[in-house]
Design an enzyme around this catalytic site. Structure first.
Site, PDB file in Angstrom:
ATOM      1  N   ASP A 154      -8.125  -6.065  -5.771  1.00 19.69           N
ATOM      2  CA  ASP A 154      -8.026  -4.822  -5.006  1.00 19.69           C
ATOM      3  C   ASP A 154      -8.555  -3.663  -5.838  1.00 19.69           C
ATOM      4  OD1 ASP A 154      -7.277  -2.877  -3.108  1.00 19.69           O
ATOM      5  OD2 ASP A 154      -5.255  -2.708  -3.956  1.00 19.69           O
ATOM      6  N   HIS A 212      -6.233  -6.446  -1.784  1.00 15.90           N
ATOM      7  CA  HIS A 212      -5.159  -5.524  -1.423  1.00 15.90           C
ATOM      8  C   HIS A 212      -4.067  -6.231  -0.637  1.00 15.90           C
ATOM      9  CE1 HIS A 212      -3.612  -1.464  -0.767  1.00 15.90           C
ATOM     10  NE2 HIS A 212      -3.450  -1.759   0.497  1.00 15.90           N
ATOM     11  N   SER A 237       0.817  -1.194   0.000  1.00  6.65           N
ATOM     12  CA  SER A 237       0.000   0.000   0.000  1.00  6.65           C
ATOM     13  C   SER A 237       0.862   1.261   0.000  1.00  6.65           C
ATOM     14  CB  SER A 237      -0.955  -0.040   1.181  1.00  6.65           C
ATOM     15  OG  SER A 237      -2.004   0.860   0.968  1.00  6.65           O
TER      16      SER A 237
END
EC number: 3.4.16.5
Length: 523
Positions: free
Chosen positions: A441, A498, A249
């Site tokens: 994601d 994710h 991320s």
């Protein structure tokens, strides 16, 4: 998440309402400073007349498009949690260096039988920067296999503002925490063939704390280098082992900068071997073009938005990209902050308002601020006194993500800066780089990650662009697809969100084992 949460958390936090953006002024000033740009300049102590007209226009564009944001801004910070400093006798070792006079590492040898998270040798403690009152928490697990020869991995979650202990207990670590707050052994832990350091950074994330704050990635990099230098000084048996930095991320910001900082240090006592970034945010100018395709049926999943919402995302995309380009050109907070506010609302907002999980387009949110109820189990577990006592935690309250840090990074302009330039630097210096992306994601989706790797300028960019996409096989099954040339690899992980190690633990385990074994091409 991108808060990222881990990075994700950070991503969630970028939405003013979600992160509780608060830039509220004293009431006496509220009436005289009505506009968003005036509030922003007051917050950081800069005169509005000193701000270029073009930049002011960017802020006005945000205010016009999203008028409610003005009322959501407040210039305030929450209370600092109580600090419980441990007696000097609690710590087994103190590590200092003449080369780093402002830093000190505290080390506690953990008894694995107390928490039963893993049976391997473990250490926890703090990196102290007393002059700045900064204290970074870490937790180290030796490899289950051959710790004297296996690689070392530094794991970083994102946000910005999310604890790396989320990675430990939710994704790739030794155990998961169940609803009864008991550790459940993870057979696919990444410390199966590597020792892992989980570091809570920047300060005021997880068990880390400070009376000050960090609001940009570059400053955080200096502290991470100091931590690693002292860590390997204390554990010289690991100095010649391969060392990798991995994260996800918002770590797509952190890792390129941290690795570049490390390579610039000629006297480092450890062997940086590669970096791995999962579902990262690294090149916003390219990646923000792909929220509309991912939300509207072009990313391998059905559209989650009606046609008019998709059309509106396209309408606002040009303005979004022009704001990001202005940020790339100036890299100033007053240019970059409105780009983040505008683009996150215009390009992520429509999807977020559906209530679906931004980390997995297949799912609804199943509870909690980060869409996963299991994350709440982790918070509760780490807030137990016996756990904190065993680790030497000096903060009385643990939170997975700190939304104030997320806000600080956003208003410092860090969110939209071109950190992919550091990836170019790493590749040009010969460092292997793996960019992997779970393809379900939304918030740091595979389309955007594939796109920026394809256009990244570096010495072998032409070869990478022309390289064929090939099937990635795990146990004879298609688990994804990859593209490799020289020291650069992009990997799409099928049926993962994710947090790929959470959704595809076995395949992610195979991915990291193959990479750290030196198979940087996945052939």
């Amino acid at each position: 998440m991108i808060l990222h949460t881990y990075i994700i958390l950070s991503l969630l936090t970028i939405f003013p309402k979600a992160i509780g953006l608060s830039l509220q002024m004293p009431m006496a000033l509220e009436a005289s400073y009505a506009s968003l740009v005036e509030k922003a300049t007051l917050a950081v102590g800069q005169e509005i007349d000193a701000i270029q007209k073009g930049i002011q226009q960017g802020w006005l564009e945000v205010e016009t498009r999203f008028p409610t944001i003005v009322s959501q801004l407040s210039y305030s910070t929450g209370p600092k949690f109580a600090i419980k400093k441990k007696d000097a006798t609690f710590w087994d070792f103190y590590v200092e260096s003449q080369e780093l006079p402002n830093y000190r590492l505290r080390v506690k040898r953990n008894n694995p039988e107390v928490l039963k998270v893993d049976f391997t040798k473990q250490y926890s403690g703090y990196l102290d920067v007393e002059a700045d009152d900064k204290h970074f928490f870490y937790w180290f697990f030796e490899s289950r296999n051959d710790p004297q020869n296996d690689p070392i991995i530094l794991w970083l979650n994102g946000g910005p503002g999310c604890s790396s202990l989320t990675g430990l207990f939710f994704e790739l670590g030794s155990s998961r925490i169940n609803e009864n707050l008991k550790p459940i052994f993870n057979p696919y832990s990444w410390n199966g063939n590597a020792s892992i350091i989980y570091l809570d950074q920047p300060v005021n994330v997880g068990f880390s704390y400070s009376s000050s704050s960090v609001s940009n990635t570059v400053v955080a990099g200096e502290d991470v280098y100091a931590f690693l230098q002292l860590f390997f000084q204390h554990f010289p048996e690991y100095q010649t082992n391969d060392f990798h930095i991995a994260g996800e991320s918002y770590a797509g910001h952190y890792i390129p900068v941290f690795a570049d900082e490390i390579l610039s240090q000629k006297n480092r006592n450890f062997n940086l071997t590669s970096v791995l970034i999962g579902n990262g945010l690294t090149d916003p100018l390219t990646q923000y073009r792909y929220y509309e395709p991912m939300a509207c049926g072009e990313g391998g999943a059905p559209s989650v938005l009606p046609a008019d919402e998709c059309e509106n995302m396209l309408v606002t995309q040009d303005k979004c990209l022009s704001l990001i380009q202005a940020c790339y050109d100036s890299q100033s907070a007053f240019t970059c902050a409105p780009a983040a506010i505008y683009c996150n609302n215009a390009q992520m907002g429509p999807y977020q308002r559906t209530g679906k999980n931004v980390y997995d387009i297949r799912k609804e949110c199943d509870g909690g601020s980060l869409c996963y109820k299991d994350l709440e189990f982790i918070d509760t577990y780490l807030n137990q006194k016996f756990v904190q006592d065993a680790l030497g935690a000096e903060v009385d309250t643990y939170e997975s993500c700190n939304f104030e840090i997320n806000r600080n990074f956003l208003f410092a302009g860090d969110w939209m800066k071109p950190y992919h330039e550091h990836v170019s630097s790493l590749l040009n210096k010969g460092l292997p780089v793996l960019i992997y992306a779970g393809d379900k994601d939304f918030i740091c989706n595979w389309l955007g990650n594939r796109a920026w790797t394809d256009v990244l300028p570096w010495v072998d960019a032409d070869g990478f662009e022309k390289a064929e996409v090939q099937d990635w096989l795990v146990n004879g099954r298609k688990a994804g697809e990859f593209k490799n040339y020289s020291n650069f690899t992009y990997l799409r992980v099928y049926d993962a969100g994710h947090m790929a190690p959470y959704d595809q633990p076995e395949n992610s385990h195979e991915m990291v084992n193959r990479w750290i074994s030196g198979d940087f091409s996945f052939h």
